[in-house]
Motif scaffolding. Structure first.
Motif, PDB file in Angstrom:
ATOM      1  N   ASN A   1       0.800  -1.227   0.000  1.00 18.25           N
ATOM      2  CA  ASN A   1       0.000   0.000   0.000  1.00 18.25           C
ATOM      3  C   ASN A   1       0.832   1.276   0.000  1.00 18.25           C
ATOM      4  N   LEU A   2       2.167   1.127   0.135  1.00 15.91           N
ATOM      5  CA  LEU A   2       3.024   2.314   0.152  1.00 15.91           C
ATOM      6  C   LEU A   2       3.841   2.406  -1.128  1.00 15.91           C
ATOM      7  N   PRO A   3       4.085   3.620  -1.628  1.00 14.29           N
ATOM      8  CA  PRO A   3       4.841   3.793  -2.881  1.00 14.29           C
ATOM      9  C   PRO A   3       6.347   3.635  -2.659  1.00 14.29           C
ATOM     10  N   LEU A   4       6.754   2.413  -2.304  1.00 13.86           N
ATOM     11  CA  LEU A   4       8.172   2.161  -2.059  1.00 13.86           C
ATOM     12  C   LEU A   4       8.803   1.481  -3.273  1.00 13.86           C
ATOM     13  N   LYS A   5       9.978   1.920  -3.645  1.00 14.29           N
ATOM     14  CA  LYS A   5      10.695   1.325  -4.774  1.00 14.29           C
ATOM     15  C   LYS A   5      11.394   0.043  -4.342  1.00 14.29           C
ATOM     16  N   ASN A   6      11.425  -0.899  -5.253  1.00 20.30           N
ATOM     17  CA  ASN A   6      12.148  -2.163  -5.034  1.00 20.30           C
ATOM     18  C   ASN A   6      11.632  -2.914  -3.793  1.00 20.30           C
ATOM     19  N   GLN A   7      10.353  -2.757  -3.483  1.00 20.68           N
ATOM     20  CA  GLN A   7       9.788  -3.446  -2.323  1.00 20.68           C
ATOM     21  C   GLN A   7       8.519  -4.186  -2.737  1.00 20.68           C
ATOM     22  N   GLY A   8       8.539  -4.903  -3.858  1.00 19.61           N
ATOM     23  CA  GLY A   8       7.384  -5.639  -4.313  1.00 19.61           C
ATOM     24  C   GLY A   8       7.101  -6.843  -3.444  1.00 19.61           C
ATOM     25  N   VAL A   9       5.896  -7.392  -3.601  1.00 22.41           N
ATOM     26  CA  VAL A   9       5.491  -8.544  -2.810  1.00 22.41           C
ATOM     27  C   VAL A   9       6.399  -9.727  -3.073  1.00 22.41           C
ATOM     28  N   GLU A  10       6.766  -9.933  -4.345  1.00 15.82           N
ATOM     29  CA  GLU A  10       7.614 -11.081  -4.694  1.00 15.82           C
ATOM     30  C   GLU A  10       8.984 -10.960  -4.042  1.00 15.82           C
ATOM     31  N   LYS A  11       9.483  -9.733  -3.962  1.00 13.29           N
ATOM     32  CA  LYS A  11      10.792  -9.539  -3.345  1.00 13.29           C
ATOM     33  C   LYS A  11      10.738  -9.875  -1.851  1.00 13.29           C
ATOM     34  N   LEU A  12       9.631  -9.518  -1.209  1.00 12.65           N
ATOM     35  CA  LEU A  12       9.485  -9.829   0.214  1.00 12.65           C
ATOM     36  C   LEU A  12       9.480 -11.338   0.440  1.00 12.65           C
ATOM     37  N   VAL A  13       8.805 -12.062  -0.461  1.00 10.55           N
ATOM     38  CA  VAL A  13       8.771 -13.515  -0.339  1.00 10.55           C
ATOM     39  C   VAL A  13      10.162 -14.095  -0.565  1.00 10.55           C
ATOM     40  N   ASN A  14      10.884 -13.538  -1.547  1.00 12.57           N
ATOM     41  CA  ASN A  14      12.252 -14.018  -1.818  1.00 12.57           C
ATOM     42  C   ASN A  14      13.154 -13.803  -0.610  1.00 12.57           C
ATOM     43  N   GLU A  15      13.031 -12.629   0.029  1.00  7.63           N
ATOM     44  CA  GLU A  15      13.842 -12.354   1.220  1.00  7.63           C
ATOM     45  C   GLU A  15      13.515 -13.336   2.342  1.00  7.63           C
ATOM     46  N   LEU A  16      12.214 -13.669   2.456  1.00  3.36           N
ATOM     47  CA  LEU A  16      11.801 -14.610   3.485  1.00  3.36           C
ATOM     48  C   LEU A  16      12.412 -15.987   3.236  1.00  3.36           C
ATOM     49  N   MET A  17      12.355 -16.425   1.963  1.00  2.36           N
ATOM     50  CA  MET A  17      12.915 -17.727   1.623  1.00  2.36           C
ATOM     51  C   MET A  17      14.425 -17.767   1.846  1.00  2.36           C
ATOM     52  N   ALA A  18      15.114 -16.682   1.512  1.00  2.00           N
ATOM     53  CA  ALA A  18      16.576 -16.621   1.643  1.00  2.00           C
ATOM     54  C   ALA A  18      16.998 -16.758   3.095  1.00  2.00           C
ATOM     55  N   SER A  19      16.175 -16.220   4.014  1.00  2.00           N
ATOM     56  CA  SER A  19      16.531 -16.284   5.437  1.00  2.00           C
ATOM     57  C   SER A  19      16.476 -17.700   5.979  1.00  2.00           C
ATOM     58  N   ASP A  20      15.809 -18.598   5.245  1.00  2.00           N
ATOM     59  CA  ASP A  20      15.658 -19.972   5.731  1.00  2.00           C
ATOM     60  C   ASP A  20      16.323 -20.995   4.815  1.00  2.00           C
ATOM     61  N   SER A  21      17.104 -20.515   3.830  1.00  2.00           N
ATOM     62  CA  SER A  21      17.658 -21.423   2.816  1.00  2.00           C
ATOM     63  C   SER A  21      18.673 -22.386   3.384  1.00  2.00           C
ATOM     64  N   ASP A  22      19.386 -21.971   4.428  1.00  2.00           N
ATOM     65  CA  ASP A  22      20.428 -22.835   4.986  1.00  2.00           C
ATOM     66  C   ASP A  22      19.948 -23.674   6.163  1.00  2.00           C
ATOM     67  N   ARG A  23      18.677 -23.525   6.539  1.00  2.00           N
ATOM     68  CA  ARG A  23      18.177 -24.261   7.702  1.00  2.00           C
ATOM     69  C   ARG A  23      17.814 -25.679   7.301  1.00  2.00           C
ATOM     70  N   PRO A  24      18.444 -26.711   7.902  1.00  2.00           N
ATOM     71  CA  PRO A  24      18.117 -28.094   7.551  1.00  2.00           C
ATOM     72  C   PRO A  24      16.759 -28.482   8.114  1.00  2.00           C
ATOM     73  N   LEU A  25      16.037 -29.312   7.380  1.00  2.00           N
ATOM     74  CA  LEU A  25      14.751 -29.802   7.846  1.00  2.00           C
ATOM     75  C   LEU A  25      14.956 -30.920   8.846  1.00  2.00           C
ATOM     76  N   THR A  26      14.142 -30.917   9.896  1.00  2.00           N
ATOM     77  CA  THR A  26      14.217 -31.964  10.908  1.00  2.00           C
ATOM     78  C   THR A  26      12.829 -32.444  11.219  1.00  2.00           C
ATOM     79  N   GLY A  27      12.743 -33.603  11.829  1.00  2.00           N
ATOM     80  CA  GLY A  27      11.449 -34.116  12.270  1.00  2.00           C
ATOM     81  C   GLY A  27      10.599 -34.592  11.121  1.00  2.00           C
ATOM     82  N   PRO A  28       9.275 -34.573  11.294  1.00  2.00           N
ATOM     83  CA  PRO A  28       8.360 -35.129  10.295  1.00  2.00           C
ATOM     84  C   PRO A  28       8.456 -34.443   8.953  1.00  2.00           C
ATOM     85  N   GLU A  29       8.776 -33.115   8.951  1.00  2.00           N
ATOM     86  CA  GLU A  29       8.792 -32.398   7.695  1.00  2.00           C
ATOM     87  C   GLU A  29       9.944 -32.840   6.804  1.00  2.00           C
ATOM     88  N   ALA A  30      10.998 -33.451   7.403  1.00  2.00           N
ATOM     89  CA  ALA A  30      12.148 -33.886   6.610  1.00  2.00           C
ATOM     90  C   ALA A  30      11.779 -35.020   5.679  1.00  2.00           C
TER      91      ALA A  30
END
Length: 644
Positions: free
Chosen positions: A555-584
């Motif tokens: 809702n804000l006129p921010l440059k380089n802050q699209g929804v897809e970029k936010l999702v990419n940043e979220l995924m990048a923060s968890d890219s090195d985390r190994p899966l454990t438990g049932p989800e593995a």
């Protein structure tokens, strides 16, 4: 406290009565007597004077007593007539002749036929209701051939006026004592009633709102100090409510038997919150009570409530505030609801951000303690010394800087309620020992004191780690663990219940959009698929923050802050985390298998949660969901949602 003497008025309308009163009054040290020789009509003015002087009851002969009762508001006691004294007076009167006139007020004194036969005389009764009719009655008696009149001083005057002999009805000391005892009892009861009435009036006057009580016709029977002030002295007992409010709608609760609560009315240029409540007796309306609250005072009370809420003494959430669609989470919530109905200790275990505090609030609000306080303590947020004083309180002088008079601890504040010990696994060993004692003994001892203070508190504890592992590490006492581990609830992380991700995301997006007055954002399927695959290490708390960021960014006129970029940043923060438990071991999730297959389940859960939050108000729920009321009704039938 010593009671002040009773004050009794006496109308001694005959010589024998006056003598008897003067003789026996010295026997009653606790009574002040005001004595008058007047009777009948002449006694009214004197009776009013006695009331102004504070008499609490009046004694007189029965004719005078009847007239006084019609005009005065104090208890009036009639002198009893003892048969022995009456017989003696009639025998004396028979010396003048066999036909005796006995003027009576209203009706027969006793069965005079028996006395007539006993004394071999004829008793003629003349009836009167005031002084004039008494004189007429005596004159009539003489015309009937009566040879003597029997009575008190007024009868003497009437008999003398027509030349008829007179005999006074003698009054014994016993009769006078009986009348005094009767008057004393009545006066004491009346004093107790006035005291009780004063207490009730004091209670009414202590209220901060205006209160008016009326009978079934709307006649005012009571009002408090605030009501008199609001209506500028127009309130008077005996007046009609319509004298103040000409509109008959104010009498609707009396006519319909239905309460009308919290309606804003303008009175004398001031706005008030007015409530009208009918009073019932055996299902019949017998009156009503009206309450008037100044709007300004209502707003101040709301501020006070908010201050209490800010101190954490009230649970703010219920189970309806827990958003989910998965069967796994449904089982956890249903278990928590069952546990809430008990009074046992509950241990909540779950990763950071899974909603342990939300469960603690909900358990309290679904328990028998819901009207009691709800006190929260984060055991990891305070150093050991401060945590001890916060939990258990301290006495004055317990340590440097302690408050004068001491301070109650959180356990004392939670009496008759619930205390939520968050991050219990971070509690120092010394505090654990004192906690164990409280759980065992149900009493607390303040720091620096020796007085045992009984408490009635339910404990809900929470840990982000398995407490048994902490026990094995040696940092948590096993005996305290067993005390806490009575009813255990394990809240699963978000990665173990992917069905809940989209429901929660949709909910938080709408909440954020409403909070900031912004437009809700809609994500394309490929981004939703990625969010479903994400492990969400911060669980629901992380998801909520992400939803807020999504709404604000879109809702804000921010440059380089699209929804897809936010999702990419979220995924990048968890890219090195190994899966454990049932989800593995879980197979890869696809857009069609997750979004389409779960669409109906998610939509059903979203609609049900929204209805619960809106207290099953369909119009409000439809507005919040952004659909028409007709569409909502169709979906309720489609999903088989049982409306409460």
């Amino acid at each position: 406290m010593k009671q002040k003497p009773l004050k009794l008025g006496v109308f001694a309308s005959s010589d024998s009565l006056m003598k008897a009163i003067l003789d026996v009054r010295e026997e009653y040290e606790d009574i002040d007597f005001l004595i008058s020789g007047k009777s009948l009509d002449d006694a009214l003015e004197e009776g009013q004077k006695m009331i102004r002087q504070g008499v609490e009851a009046i004694i007189s002969r029965r004719g005078t007593a009847h007239l006084l009762r019609q005009h005065l508001k104090v208890p009036i006691v009639s002198l009893p007539h003892f048969t022995v004294e009456l017989i003696a007076s009639l025998r004396k009167a028979s010396a003048y002749g066999r036909k005796v006139l006995l003027p009576c007020f209203g009706d027969d004194l006793i069965d005079l036929g028996t006395l007539s036969k006993l004394l071999n005389i004829e008793i003629v009764q003349g009836y009167y209701t005031d002084k004039k009719s008494l004189f007429r009655s005596v004159e009539w008696g003489k015309q009937q051939g009566c040879s003597v009149a029997l009575g008190g001083n007024r009868t003497r005057e009437a008999a003398q006026a027509v030349g008829l002999p007179f005999v006074e009805i003698a009054v014994s000391h016993e009769e006078v004592r009986a009348a005094i005892e009767n008057a004393r009892s009545v006066a004491i009861s009346n004093r107790a009633y006035r005291t009780l009435a004063s207490h009730y009036q004091g209670i009414l006057d202590a209220a901060s709102e205006g209160i008016i009580a009326v009978d079934v016709k709307g006649t005012i029977s009571a009002a408090n100090r605030v009501a008199r002030r609001i209506f500028s002295g127009k309130i008077t007992e005996g007046y009609s409510l319509l004298d103040i409010f000409p509109s008959r709608r104010f009498l609707r609760p009396l006519a319909e038997g239905q309460a009308i609560m919290d309606v804003i009315e303008e009175i004398e240029g001031q706005k008030y919150l007015v409530s009208r409540i009918p009073i019932f007796n055996d299902d019949e309306v017998v009156g009503g009570i009206y309450f008037f609250k100044e709007i300004g005072e209502v707003l101040e009370a709301e501020k006070a409530v908010r201050r209490v809420l800010a101190r954490g003494l009230v649970a703010k959430y219920n189970f309806s505030d827990i958003i989910y669609a998965s069967s796994l989470m449904n089982d956890v919530v249903e278990t928590a609801k069952q546990f809430a109905m008990t009074d046992s200790t509950v241990l909540l275990v779950g990763e950071t951000g899974t909603g342990k505090e939300l469960f603690a609030h909900s358990i309290h609000n679904s328990s028998s303690r819901k009207k009691g306080p709800f006190v929260t303590v984060n055991c990891a947020a305070l150093p050991e010394s401060l945590l001890e004083s916060e939990l258990f309180g301290y006495e004055e002088g317990a340590f440097t800087g302690s408050r004068k008079g001491g301070k109650a601890g959180r356990f004392e504040m939670a009496h008759r309620g619930t205390i939520f010990l968050d991050e219990i696994d971070s509690t120092p060993q010394q505090v654990q020992i004192r906690l164990l004692r409280i759980l065992q003994e149900k009493e607390v001892i303040r720091i620096g004191g020796d007085r045992k203070i009984p408490i009635d508190v339910r404990v809900v504890a929470a840990s982000s780690r398995d407490l048994m592992d902490v026990v094995k590490n040696g940092t948590f006492r096993s005996d305290l663990f067993f005390r806490l581990n009575v009813l255990k609830i394990e809240i699963p992380p978000l990665r173990q219940r992917p069905e809940d991700i989209l429901v929660l995301l949709e909910h938080f997006i709408h909440v954020t959009a409403k909070q900031y007055g912004l437009k809700a954002v809609t994500l394309p399927p490929h981004l939703l698929d990625r969010l479903m695959r994400y492990s969400w290490p911060g669980n629901v708390r992380q998801l909520r923050n992400f939803a807020e960021r999504l709404v604000l960014t879109s809702n804000l006129p921010l440059k380089n802050q699209g929804v897809e970029k936010l999702v990419n940043e979220l995924m990048a923060s968890d890219s090195d985390r190994p899966l454990t438990g049932p989800e593995a071991c879980s197979p890869p999730l696809s857009t069609h298998s997750i979004i389409d297959a779960k669409k109906n389940e998610i939509e059903k859960a979203l609609i049900r949660n929204t209805l619960e939050q809106c207290r099953w108000n369909r119009t409000l729920a439809a507005r919040q969901l952004g659909i028409s009321r007709t569409t909502l009704w169709r979906k309720i039938k489609l999903f088989g949602i049982q409306c409460e």
